[in-house]
Design a protein around this motif. Structure first.
Motif, PDB file in Angstrom:
ATOM      1  N   ILE A 120       0.837  -1.193   0.000  1.00 14.59           N
ATOM      2  CA  ILE A 120       0.000   0.000   0.000  1.00 14.59           C
ATOM      3  C   ILE A 120       0.875   1.247   0.000  1.00 14.59           C
ATOM      4  O   ILE A 120       1.840   1.354   0.757  1.00 14.59           O
ATOM      5  CB  ILE A 120      -0.912   0.026   1.254  1.00 14.59           C
ATOM      6  N   ASP A 121       0.505   2.208  -0.840  1.00 14.14           N
ATOM      7  CA  ASP A 121       1.142   3.526  -0.875  1.00 14.14           C
ATOM      8  C   ASP A 121       0.146   4.508  -0.268  1.00 14.14           C
ATOM      9  O   ASP A 121      -0.939   4.714  -0.804  1.00 14.14           O
ATOM     10  CB  ASP A 121       1.465   3.897  -2.322  1.00 14.14           C
ATOM     11  N   THR A 122       0.491   5.121   0.850  1.00  8.58           N
ATOM     12  CA  THR A 122      -0.435   5.994   1.581  1.00  8.58           C
ATOM     13  C   THR A 122      -0.282   7.472   1.229  1.00  8.58           C
ATOM     14  O   THR A 122      -0.912   8.316   1.863  1.00  8.58           O
ATOM     15  CB  THR A 122      -0.237   5.821   3.101  1.00  8.58           C
ATOM     16  N   HIS A 123       0.508   7.789   0.215  1.00  7.73           N
ATOM     17  CA  HIS A 123       0.735   9.197  -0.122  1.00  7.73           C
ATOM     18  C   HIS A 123      -0.543   9.932  -0.503  1.00  7.73           C
ATOM     19  O   HIS A 123      -0.636  11.144  -0.326  1.00  7.73           O
ATOM     20  CB  HIS A 123       1.773   9.315  -1.243  1.00  7.73           C
ATOM     21  N   GLY A 124      -1.540   9.227  -1.027  1.00  8.27           N
ATOM     22  CA  GLY A 124      -2.784   9.863  -1.444  1.00  8.27           C
ATOM     23  C   GLY A 124      -3.820   9.997  -0.350  1.00  8.27           C
ATOM     24  O   GLY A 124      -4.924  10.482  -0.583  1.00  8.27           O
ATOM     25  N   TRP A 125      -3.489   9.577   0.880  1.00  7.28           N
ATOM     26  CA  TRP A 125      -4.465   9.622   1.960  1.00  7.28           C
ATOM     27  C   TRP A 125      -4.749  11.047   2.407  1.00  7.28           C
ATOM     28  O   TRP A 125      -3.847  11.871   2.536  1.00  7.28           O
ATOM     29  CB  TRP A 125      -3.976   8.810   3.155  1.00  7.28           C
ATOM     30  N   THR A 126      -6.025  11.299   2.695  1.00  7.50           N
ATOM     31  CA  THR A 126      -6.435  12.582   3.257  1.00  7.50           C
ATOM     32  C   THR A 126      -6.121  12.602   4.761  1.00  7.50           C
ATOM     33  O   THR A 126      -5.785  11.572   5.348  1.00  7.50           O
ATOM     34  CB  THR A 126      -7.947  12.787   3.072  1.00  7.50           C
ATOM     35  N   VAL A 127      -6.278  13.762   5.368  1.00  6.32           N
ATOM     36  CA  VAL A 127      -6.081  13.879   6.814  1.00  6.32           C
ATOM     37  C   VAL A 127      -7.043  12.942   7.546  1.00  6.32           C
ATOM     38  O   VAL A 127      -6.654  12.261   8.504  1.00  6.32           O
ATOM     39  CB  VAL A 127      -6.271  15.347   7.269  1.00  6.32           C
ATOM     40  N   LEU A 128      -8.295  12.880   7.109  1.00  6.12           N
ATOM     41  CA  LEU A 128      -9.272  12.003   7.745  1.00  6.12           C
ATOM     42  C   LEU A 128      -8.875  10.534   7.584  1.00  6.12           C
ATOM     43  O   LEU A 128      -8.947   9.760   8.549  1.00  6.12           O
ATOM     44  CB  LEU A 128     -10.671  12.231   7.174  1.00  6.12           C
ATOM     45  N   GLU A 129      -8.450  10.141   6.395  1.00  4.22           N
ATOM     46  CA  GLU A 129      -8.039   8.751   6.191  1.00  4.22           C
ATOM     47  C   GLU A 129      -6.864   8.388   7.104  1.00  4.22           C
ATOM     48  O   GLU A 129      -6.815   7.297   7.654  1.00  4.22           O
ATOM     49  CB  GLU A 129      -7.673   8.512   4.723  1.00  4.22           C
ATOM     50  N   ARG A 130      -5.943   9.305   7.284  1.00  4.60           N
ATOM     51  CA  ARG A 130      -4.808   9.052   8.179  1.00  4.60           C
ATOM     52  C   ARG A 130      -5.266   8.891   9.632  1.00  4.60           C
ATOM     53  O   ARG A 130      -4.683   8.136  10.394  1.00  4.60           O
ATOM     54  CB  ARG A 130      -3.772  10.158   8.063  1.00  4.60           C
ATOM     55  N   ALA A 131      -6.342   9.599   9.999  1.00  2.04           N
ATOM     56  CA  ALA A 131      -6.874   9.482  11.361  1.00  2.04           C
ATOM     57  C   ALA A 131      -7.684   8.207  11.548  1.00  2.04           C
ATOM     58  O   ALA A 131      -7.759   7.678  12.654  1.00  2.04           O
ATOM     59  CB  ALA A 131      -7.743  10.704  11.686  1.00  2.04           C
ATOM     60  N   VAL A 132      -8.266   7.694  10.471  1.00  2.00           N
ATOM     61  CA  VAL A 132      -9.174   6.551  10.545  1.00  2.00           C
ATOM     62  C   VAL A 132      -8.459   5.218  10.335  1.00  2.00           C
ATOM     63  O   VAL A 132      -8.660   4.267  11.089  1.00  2.00           O
ATOM     64  CB  VAL A 132     -10.303   6.693   9.490  1.00  2.00           C
ATOM     65  N   MET A 133      -7.632   5.134   9.311  1.00  2.00           N
ATOM     66  CA  MET A 133      -7.067   3.858   8.884  1.00  2.00           C
ATOM     67  C   MET A 133      -5.787   3.536   9.651  1.00  2.00           C
ATOM     68  O   MET A 133      -4.860   4.332   9.676  1.00  2.00           O
ATOM     69  CB  MET A 133      -6.850   3.869   7.373  1.00  2.00           C
ATOM     70  N   ARG A 134      -5.776   2.361  10.257  1.00  2.00           N
ATOM     71  CA  ARG A 134      -4.664   1.960  11.122  1.00  2.00           C
ATOM     72  C   ARG A 134      -3.717   0.976  10.467  1.00  2.00           C
ATOM     73  O   ARG A 134      -2.534   0.960  10.757  1.00  2.00           O
ATOM     74  CB  ARG A 134      -5.204   1.341  12.407  1.00  2.00           C
ATOM     75  N   GLU A 135      -4.280   0.092   9.630  1.00  2.00           N
ATOM     76  CA  GLU A 135      -3.442  -0.901   8.956  1.00  2.00           C
ATOM     77  C   GLU A 135      -4.217  -1.497   7.793  1.00  2.00           C
ATOM     78  O   GLU A 135      -5.415  -1.270   7.640  1.00  2.00           O
ATOM     79  CB  GLU A 135      -3.009  -2.011   9.918  1.00  2.00           C
ATOM     80  N   SER A 136      -3.510  -2.266   6.986  1.00  2.00           N
ATOM     81  CA  SER A 136      -4.140  -3.007   5.893  1.00  2.00           C
ATOM     82  C   SER A 136      -3.487  -4.373   5.818  1.00  2.00           C
ATOM     83  O   SER A 136      -2.362  -4.566   6.295  1.00  2.00           O
ATOM     84  CB  SER A 136      -3.965  -2.270   4.564  1.00  2.00           C
ATOM     85  N   ARG A 137      -4.236  -5.310   5.257  1.00  2.00           N
ATOM     86  CA  ARG A 137      -3.668  -6.636   5.022  1.00  2.00           C
ATOM     87  C   ARG A 137      -4.539  -7.395   4.033  1.00  2.00           C
ATOM     88  O   ARG A 137      -5.696  -7.040   3.805  1.00  2.00           O
ATOM     89  CB  ARG A 137      -3.470  -7.420   6.308  1.00  2.00           C
ATOM     90  N   TRP A 138      -3.942  -8.431   3.461  1.00  2.00           N
ATOM     91  CA  TRP A 138      -4.643  -9.315   2.541  1.00  2.00           C
ATOM     92  C   TRP A 138      -5.258 -10.460   3.343  1.00  2.00           C
ATOM     93  O   TRP A 138      -4.576 -11.093   4.132  1.00  2.00           O
ATOM     94  CB  TRP A 138      -3.664  -9.858   1.502  1.00  2.00           C
ATOM     95  N   TRP A 139      -6.539 -10.720   3.126  1.00  2.00           N
ATOM     96  CA  TRP A 139      -7.290 -11.747   3.855  1.00  2.00           C
ATOM     97  C   TRP A 139      -7.703 -12.863   2.907  1.00  2.00           C
ATOM     98  O   TRP A 139      -8.224 -12.604   1.820  1.00  2.00           O
ATOM     99  CB  TRP A 139      -8.573 -11.149   4.418  1.00  2.00           C
ATOM    100  N   SER A 140      -7.550 -14.104   3.337  1.00  2.00           N
ATOM    101  CA  SER A 140      -8.102 -15.233   2.584  1.00  2.00           C
ATOM    102  C   SER A 140      -9.609 -15.299   2.856  1.00  2.00           C
ATOM    103  O   SER A 140     -10.104 -14.754   3.859  1.00  2.00           O
ATOM    104  CB  SER A 140      -7.452 -16.545   3.011  1.00  2.00           C
ATOM    105  N   LEU A 141     -10.313 -15.999   1.997  1.00  2.00           N
ATOM    106  CA  LEU A 141     -11.750 -16.199   2.211  1.00  2.00           C
ATOM    107  C   LEU A 141     -11.987 -16.882   3.550  1.00  2.00           C
ATOM    108  O   LEU A 141     -12.871 -16.478   4.314  1.00  2.00           O
ATOM    109  CB  LEU A 141     -12.356 -17.017   1.073  1.00  2.00           C
ATOM    110  N   GLN A 142     -11.209 -17.902   3.860  1.00  2.00           N
ATOM    111  CA  GLN A 142     -11.388 -18.616   5.128  1.00  2.00           C
ATOM    112  C   GLN A 142     -11.191 -17.677   6.318  1.00  2.00           C
ATOM    113  O   GLN A 142     -11.939 -17.753   7.295  1.00  2.00           O
ATOM    114  CB  GLN A 142     -10.430 -19.797   5.227  1.00  2.00           C
ATOM    115  N   GLU A 143     -10.209 -16.796   6.249  1.00  2.00           N
ATOM    116  CA  GLU A 143      -9.994 -15.853   7.352  1.00  2.00           C
ATOM    117  C   GLU A 143     -11.191 -14.925   7.517  1.00  2.00           C
ATOM    118  O   GLU A 143     -11.614 -14.638   8.639  1.00  2.00           O
ATOM    119  CB  GLU A 143      -8.729 -15.036   7.107  1.00  2.00           C
ATOM    120  N   ILE A 144     -11.752 -14.478   6.400  1.00  2.00           N
ATOM    121  CA  ILE A 144     -12.930 -13.600   6.473  1.00  2.00           C
ATOM    122  C   ILE A 144     -14.117 -14.361   7.056  1.00  2.00           C
ATOM    123  O   ILE A 144     -14.866 -13.830   7.865  1.00  2.00           O
ATOM    124  CB  ILE A 144     -13.254 -13.008   5.084  1.00  2.00           C
ATOM    125  N   GLN A 145     -14.271 -15.619   6.659  1.00  2.00           N
ATOM    126  CA  GLN A 145     -15.395 -16.429   7.144  1.00  2.00           C
ATOM    127  C   GLN A 145     -15.298 -16.732   8.636  1.00  2.00           C
ATOM    128  O   GLN A 145     -16.314 -16.885   9.295  1.00  2.00           O
ATOM    129  CB  GLN A 145     -15.458 -17.756   6.378  1.00  2.00           C
TER     130      GLN A 145
END
Length: 137
Positions: free
Chosen positions: A90-115
């Motif tokens: 992920i490249d966070t350079h395009g994030w707004t001030v609000l997105e920086r305050a809201v979003m803490r992390e990202s990751r790729w999830w398998s279907l099983q993990e989501i289920q």
């Protein structure tokens, strides 16, 4: 979604209500000006991830929802698209001030993990939507 069938999700929370905890959600945002839904999806994906895509597929799902965020109540019509991409950082350079305050992390999830996760994931029927996508494509 990456080539391995994993889905990119962000974890975030309401900066105005930290006691509400956090939840996982897909990249997204709103339509600006006279944008088409496809153009808005492409722009939001680029802003939130740094990834440029030619054309996401869909809409694959739509829902209306009401929620509280930053002390306001929102009624929102959501339209979901999908695209298969290579795994990327992920490249966070395009994030707004609000997105920086809201979003803490990202990751790729398998279907099983989501289920099987005990964590909150939006939309709450994401696993079922992914199964439909796998069956169609």
């Amino acid at each position: 979604m990456n080539e391995d069938g994993q889905t990119l999700l962000f974890r975030g929370g309401d900066p105005g209500r930290p006691e509400a905890g956090t939840w996982w959600f897909t990249p997204g945002g709103g339509v600006e000006g006279r944008e088409t839904l496809i153009d808005a999806a492409r722009r939001e994906l680029s802003e939130e991830t740094g990834l440029e895509v030619a054309r996401p597929l869909g809409p694959i799902y739509q829902r209306d929802t009401t929620f509280e965020f930053t002390g306001e109540t929102f009624q929102q019509h959501e339209v979901y698209f999908y695209v298969v991409v290579p795994t990327f950082e992920i490249d966070t350079h395009g994030w707004t001030v609000l997105e920086r305050a809201v979003m803490r992390e990202s990751r790729w999830w398998s279907l099983q993990e989501i289920q099987t996760t005990d964590e909150i994931v939006y939309p709450d029927n994401l696993a079922a939507l992914l199964i439909e996508i796998f069956e169609r494509h």
